[in-house]
Design a protein around this motif. Structure first.
Motif, PDB file in Angstrom:
ATOM      1  N   TYR A   1       0.855  -1.188   0.000  1.00  0.00           N
ATOM      2  CA  TYR A   1       0.000   0.000   0.000  1.00  0.00           C
ATOM      3  C   TYR A   1       0.891   1.238   0.000  1.00  0.00           C
ATOM      4  O   TYR A   1       1.967   1.249   0.593  1.00  0.00           O
ATOM      5  CB  TYR A   1      -0.881   0.033   1.245  1.00  0.00           C
ATOM      6  CG  TYR A   1      -1.756  -1.186   1.414  1.00  0.00           C
ATOM      7  CD1 TYR A   1      -1.401  -2.193   2.304  1.00  0.00           C
ATOM      8  CD2 TYR A   1      -2.928  -1.326   0.683  1.00  0.00           C
ATOM      9  CE1 TYR A   1      -2.184  -3.320   2.457  1.00  0.00           C
ATOM     10  CE2 TYR A   1      -3.725  -2.449   0.839  1.00  0.00           C
ATOM     11  CZ  TYR A   1      -3.346  -3.444   1.727  1.00  0.00           C
ATOM     12  OH  TYR A   1      -4.120  -4.563   1.875  1.00  0.00           O
TER      13      TYR A   1
ATOM     14  N   TYR B   1       0.289  11.398   3.331  1.00  0.00           N
ATOM     15  CA  TYR B   1      -0.187  12.020   4.564  1.00  0.00           C
ATOM     16  C   TYR B   1       0.159  13.505   4.530  1.00  0.00           C
ATOM     17  O   TYR B   1       1.174  13.916   3.985  1.00  0.00           O
ATOM     18  CB  TYR B   1       0.471  11.399   5.799  1.00  0.00           C
ATOM     19  CG  TYR B   1      -0.135  10.108   6.272  1.00  0.00           C
ATOM     20  CD1 TYR B   1       0.306   8.887   5.772  1.00  0.00           C
ATOM     21  CD2 TYR B   1      -1.145  10.103   7.230  1.00  0.00           C
ATOM     22  CE1 TYR B   1      -0.249   7.692   6.217  1.00  0.00           C
ATOM     23  CE2 TYR B   1      -1.704   8.911   7.685  1.00  0.00           C
ATOM     24  CZ  TYR B   1      -1.249   7.712   7.173  1.00  0.00           C
ATOM     25  OH  TYR B   1      -1.802   6.533   7.617  1.00  0.00           O
TER      26      TYR B   1
ATOM     27  N   PHE C   1       3.865  13.849   3.320  1.00  0.00           N
ATOM     28  CA  PHE C   1       4.706  12.669   3.404  1.00  0.00           C
ATOM     29  C   PHE C   1       4.125  11.541   2.558  1.00  0.00           C
ATOM     30  O   PHE C   1       2.926  11.257   2.616  1.00  0.00           O
ATOM     31  CB  PHE C   1       4.809  12.182   4.861  1.00  0.00           C
ATOM     32  CG  PHE C   1       5.554  13.115   5.760  1.00  0.00           C
ATOM     33  CD1 PHE C   1       4.869  14.047   6.525  1.00  0.00           C
ATOM     34  CD2 PHE C   1       6.935  13.059   5.842  1.00  0.00           C
ATOM     35  CE1 PHE C   1       5.552  14.914   7.362  1.00  0.00           C
ATOM     36  CE2 PHE C   1       7.624  13.924   6.680  1.00  0.00           C
ATOM     37  CZ  PHE C   1       6.928  14.852   7.435  1.00  0.00           C
TER      38      PHE C   1
ATOM     39  N   LEU D   1      -4.415  11.502   6.852  1.00  0.00           N
ATOM     40  CA  LEU D   1      -4.379  10.751   5.610  1.00  0.00           C
ATOM     41  C   LEU D   1      -5.027  11.549   4.486  1.00  0.00           C
ATOM     42  O   LEU D   1      -6.147  12.035   4.622  1.00  0.00           O
ATOM     43  CB  LEU D   1      -5.106   9.420   5.781  1.00  0.00           C
ATOM     44  CG  LEU D   1      -5.175   8.559   4.525  1.00  0.00           C
ATOM     45  CD1 LEU D   1      -3.783   8.062   4.142  1.00  0.00           C
ATOM     46  CD2 LEU D   1      -6.121   7.390   4.727  1.00  0.00           C
TER      47      LEU D   1
ATOM     48  N   ALA E   1      -2.626  -5.263   8.162  1.00  0.00           N
ATOM     49  CA  ALA E   1      -2.976  -3.895   8.535  1.00  0.00           C
ATOM     50  C   ALA E   1      -2.025  -3.316   9.551  1.00  0.00           C
ATOM     51  O   ALA E   1      -2.004  -2.111   9.765  1.00  0.00           O
ATOM     52  CB  ALA E   1      -4.390  -3.875   9.098  1.00  0.00           C
TER      53      ALA E   1
ATOM     54  N   SER F   1       1.327  -3.666   9.636  1.00  0.00           N
ATOM     55  CA  SER F   1       2.696  -3.449   9.199  1.00  0.00           C
ATOM     56  C   SER F   1       3.071  -1.987   9.419  1.00  0.00           C
ATOM     57  O   SER F   1       2.251  -1.085   9.277  1.00  0.00           O
ATOM     58  CB  SER F   1       2.824  -3.795   7.721  1.00  0.00           C
ATOM     59  OG  SER F   1       4.124  -3.576   7.259  1.00  0.00           O
TER      60      SER F   1
ATOM     61  N   GLU G   1      -3.725   0.934  -3.408  1.00  0.00           N
ATOM     62  CA  GLU G   1      -3.304  -0.455  -3.309  1.00  0.00           C
ATOM     63  C   GLU G   1      -2.516  -0.799  -4.553  1.00  0.00           C
ATOM     64  O   GLU G   1      -2.957  -0.502  -5.662  1.00  0.00           O
ATOM     65  CB  GLU G   1      -4.518  -1.379  -3.200  1.00  0.00           C
ATOM     66  CG  GLU G   1      -5.310  -1.222  -1.924  1.00  0.00           C
ATOM     67  CD  GLU G   1      -6.423  -0.184  -2.022  1.00  0.00           C
ATOM     68  OE1 GLU G   1      -7.313  -0.182  -1.157  1.00  0.00           O
ATOM     69  OE2 GLU G   1      -6.386   0.632  -2.951  1.00  0.00           O
TER      70      GLU G   1
ATOM     71  N   ARG H   1       3.547   0.759   2.968  1.00  0.00           N
ATOM     72  CA  ARG H   1       3.249  -0.287   3.941  1.00  0.00           C
ATOM     73  C   ARG H   1       3.138  -1.620   3.237  1.00  0.00           C
ATOM     74  O   ARG H   1       2.451  -1.741   2.232  1.00  0.00           O
ATOM     75  CB  ARG H   1       1.950   0.003   4.696  1.00  0.00           C
ATOM     76  CG  ARG H   1       1.720  -0.953   5.872  1.00  0.00           C
ATOM     77  CD  ARG H   1       0.572  -0.504   6.721  1.00  0.00           C
ATOM     78  NE  ARG H   1      -0.705  -0.824   6.120  1.00  0.00           N
ATOM     79  CZ  ARG H   1      -1.844  -0.237   6.461  1.00  0.00           C
ATOM     80  NH1 ARG H   1      -1.867   0.706   7.368  1.00  0.00           N
ATOM     81  NH2 ARG H   1      -2.949  -0.595   5.876  1.00  0.00           N
TER      82      ARG H   1
ATOM     83  N   PHE I   1       8.155   6.091   5.922  1.00  0.00           N
ATOM     84  CA  PHE I   1       7.902   7.423   5.399  1.00  0.00           C
ATOM     85  C   PHE I   1       9.099   7.963   4.628  1.00  0.00           C
ATOM     86  O   PHE I   1      10.256   7.632   4.908  1.00  0.00           O
ATOM     87  CB  PHE I   1       7.618   8.401   6.550  1.00  0.00           C
ATOM     88  CG  PHE I   1       6.288   8.223   7.212  1.00  0.00           C
ATOM     89  CD1 PHE I   1       6.133   7.344   8.262  1.00  0.00           C
ATOM     90  CD2 PHE I   1       5.189   8.961   6.784  1.00  0.00           C
ATOM     91  CE1 PHE I   1       4.898   7.188   8.893  1.00  0.00           C
ATOM     92  CE2 PHE I   1       3.964   8.814   7.399  1.00  0.00           C
ATOM     93  CZ  PHE I   1       3.811   7.924   8.450  1.00  0.00           C
TER      94      PHE I   1
ATOM     95  N   PHE J   1       0.631   5.558   0.610  1.00  0.00           N
ATOM     96  CA  PHE J   1      -0.184   6.601   1.222  1.00  0.00           C
ATOM     97  C   PHE J   1       0.481   7.964   1.043  1.00  0.00           C
ATOM     98  O   PHE J   1       1.696   8.071   0.957  1.00  0.00           O
ATOM     99  CB  PHE J   1      -0.341   6.360   2.733  1.00  0.00           C
ATOM    100  CG  PHE J   1      -0.899   5.024   3.117  1.00  0.00           C
ATOM    101  CD1 PHE J   1      -0.071   3.925   3.241  1.00  0.00           C
ATOM    102  CD2 PHE J   1      -2.253   4.873   3.372  1.00  0.00           C
ATOM    103  CE1 PHE J   1      -0.585   2.687   3.609  1.00  0.00           C
ATOM    104  CE2 PHE J   1      -2.773   3.647   3.745  1.00  0.00           C
ATOM    105  CZ  PHE J   1      -1.942   2.556   3.859  1.00  0.00           C
TER     106      PHE J   1
ATOM    107  N   MET K   1      -0.883  14.007  11.840  1.00  0.00           N
ATOM    108  CA  MET K   1      -0.701  13.400  10.535  1.00  0.00           C
ATOM    109  C   MET K   1      -2.085  13.005  10.008  1.00  0.00           C
ATOM    110  O   MET K   1      -2.782  12.200  10.626  1.00  0.00           O
ATOM    111  CB  MET K   1       0.188  12.176  10.682  1.00  0.00           C
ATOM    112  CG  MET K   1       0.866  11.704   9.430  1.00  0.00           C
ATOM    113  SD  MET K   1       2.195  12.769   8.883  1.00  0.00           S
ATOM    114  CE  MET K   1       3.467  12.312  10.052  1.00  0.00           C
TER     115      MET K   1
ATOM    116  N   ARG L   1      -4.864   7.002  -0.462  1.00  0.00           N
ATOM    117  CA  ARG L   1      -4.160   5.727  -0.392  1.00  0.00           C
ATOM    118  C   ARG L   1      -4.361   4.958  -1.696  1.00  0.00           C
ATOM    119  O   ARG L   1      -5.352   5.134  -2.399  1.00  0.00           O
ATOM    120  CB  ARG L   1      -4.658   4.901   0.785  1.00  0.00           C
ATOM    121  CG  ARG L   1      -6.131   4.587   0.740  1.00  0.00           C
ATOM    122  CD  ARG L   1      -6.617   4.024   2.055  1.00  0.00           C
ATOM    123  NE  ARG L   1      -8.063   3.995   2.109  1.00  0.00           N
ATOM    124  CZ  ARG L   1      -8.746   3.950   3.241  1.00  0.00           C
ATOM    125  NH1 ARG L   1      -8.121   3.920   4.389  1.00  0.00           N
ATOM    126  NH2 ARG L   1     -10.059   3.931   3.231  1.00  0.00           N
TER     127      ARG L   1
ATOM    128  N   LEU M   1       4.589   1.702   8.894  1.00  0.00           N
ATOM    129  CA  LEU M   1       4.671   2.649   7.790  1.00  0.00           C
ATOM    130  C   LEU M   1       6.123   3.090   7.643  1.00  0.00           C
ATOM    131  O   LEU M   1       6.800   3.397   8.623  1.00  0.00           O
ATOM    132  CB  LEU M   1       3.794   3.862   8.065  1.00  0.00           C
ATOM    133  CG  LEU M   1       2.287   3.655   7.959  1.00  0.00           C
ATOM    134  CD1 LEU M   1       1.546   4.818   8.590  1.00  0.00           C
ATOM    135  CD2 LEU M   1       1.885   3.492   6.493  1.00  0.00           C
TER     136      LEU M   1
END
Lengths: 115, 117
Positions: B33, B37, B91, B47, B101, B103, B52, B95, B107, B35, B45, B50, B105
Motif C-alpha cells: 500500500y 499524509y 509525506f 491521511l 494492517a 505493518s 493499493e 506499507r 515514510f 499513502f 498526521m 491511499r 509505515l
C-alpha cells in the motif's frame, strides 16, 4: 468519537533523565504504534504493541521501551536521554484484524526537548 | 528493506493552481500500500489518499489524485485547485501487505508545500 490522544503535549528534560509518554488509541482500535519524527524529517517507526506484547520493532536501542495496558492504551519509555532524542513522538492506532488498506490514525504527538 | 524517497524538499503553488508532489520507493514486494499524509503545523498526521498496488486505477479523493506507476516505482500526488489550507508538509509512505494492517509505515522525508494567495 475520540481520536488518538497523547500526553503530554510538550516535555522538557535534561540529558540522562528518563521520560514516559502516553497514548490512548482511537475507539475500537487495539494496536498502537510509536514513531519518532526529528525536526524536518519523516517519522521513523519505533515499535508496535498488540495484546500487550511488542509485535514489531524498528532500529532503535533498548533505551526505548514500551508497554500496552488491557484497555489498549500504551506508554513509551526512554531511558538515559540523549540530545538526539529531541523529537516529536507520534502515536498511531489501528485495528489488528482490520482490512489491509485501513490507515493508521495518528495523534497530535508529544514534543520532547532535551537540554 | 523498503525505502521511500521524496527528493523535493519544498514546493510552492499559486492558489487555485495545480501542483504535483513526487515520490519514489524501492521494494522487492509485489503487493503493498502507498499513502500520502499531510502534516499541518498542528502536527497531526492526516491521511490524504491511499493506493493499493494491485489496483491499476489511480486513486482519487476530491481535489487529490495520484499517478501510480508500479513498474517505475513512482507515486506522485496531484493537488488541483490549490487552497490556502493545503499548505503543510506532505509525506509519502509505504506499507507492506504481507504483514497486514499492522505493518509499519515507512515514510519519506517529506515536502513542504506553500500556497501563495
Amino acid at each position: 468519537d475520540a481520536g488518538v490522544t497523547q500526553s503530554p503535549t510538550h516535555l522538557i528534560k535534561t540529558r540522562g533523565q528518563q521520560v514516559t509518554l502516553r497514548c490512548s488509541p482511537k475507539s475500537g482500535h487495539d494496536t498502537v504504534s510509536w514513531y519518532q519524527q526529528a525536526l524536518g524529517q519523516g517519522p521513523q517507526f519505533i515499535f508496535q504493541y498488540y495484546e500487550e506484547e511488542e509485535r514489531q520493532r524498528g532500529n532503535f536501542p533498548d533505551r526505548f521501551s514500551g508497554h500496552q495496558f488491557p484497555n489498549y492504551s500504551s506508554e513509551l519509555n526512554v531511558n538515559a536521554l540523549l540530545l538526539g532524542d529531541s523529537a516529536l513522538y507520534l502515536c498511531a492506532s489501528s485495528e489488528y484484524r482490520g482490512g489491509g488498506n485501513q490507515p493508521q490514525h495518528f495523534g497530535d504527538g508529544t514534543r520532547l526537548s532535551i537540554l | 528493506a523498503q525505502t521511500v524517497t521524496q527528493s523535493q524538499p519544498e514546493m510552492s503553488v499559486q492558489e487555485a493552481e495545480t501542483v504535483t508532489l513526487s515520490c519514489t520507493y524501492d521494494t522487492s514486494e509485489s503487493d503493498y500500500y502507498l499513502f500520502w499524509y499531510k502534516q499541518p503545523p498542528s502536527r497531526q498526521m492526516i491521511l490524504v489518499i491511499r493506493q493499493e498496488a494491485y489496483k491499476q486505477q489511480n486513486a482519487t479523493e476530491n481535489r487529490f489524485s495520484v499517478n501510480f506507476q508500479k513498474a517505475a516505482k513512482s507515486f506522485s500526488l496531484k493537488i488541483s485547485d490549490s487552497q490556502l489550507g493545503d499548505a503543510a508538509m506532505y509525506f509519502c509512505a509505504y506499507r507492506s501487505m504481507y504483514t497486514g494492517a499492522n505493518s509499519k509505515l515507512t515514510f519519506g522525508k517529506g515536502i513542504t508545500l506553500s500556497v501563495r494567495p
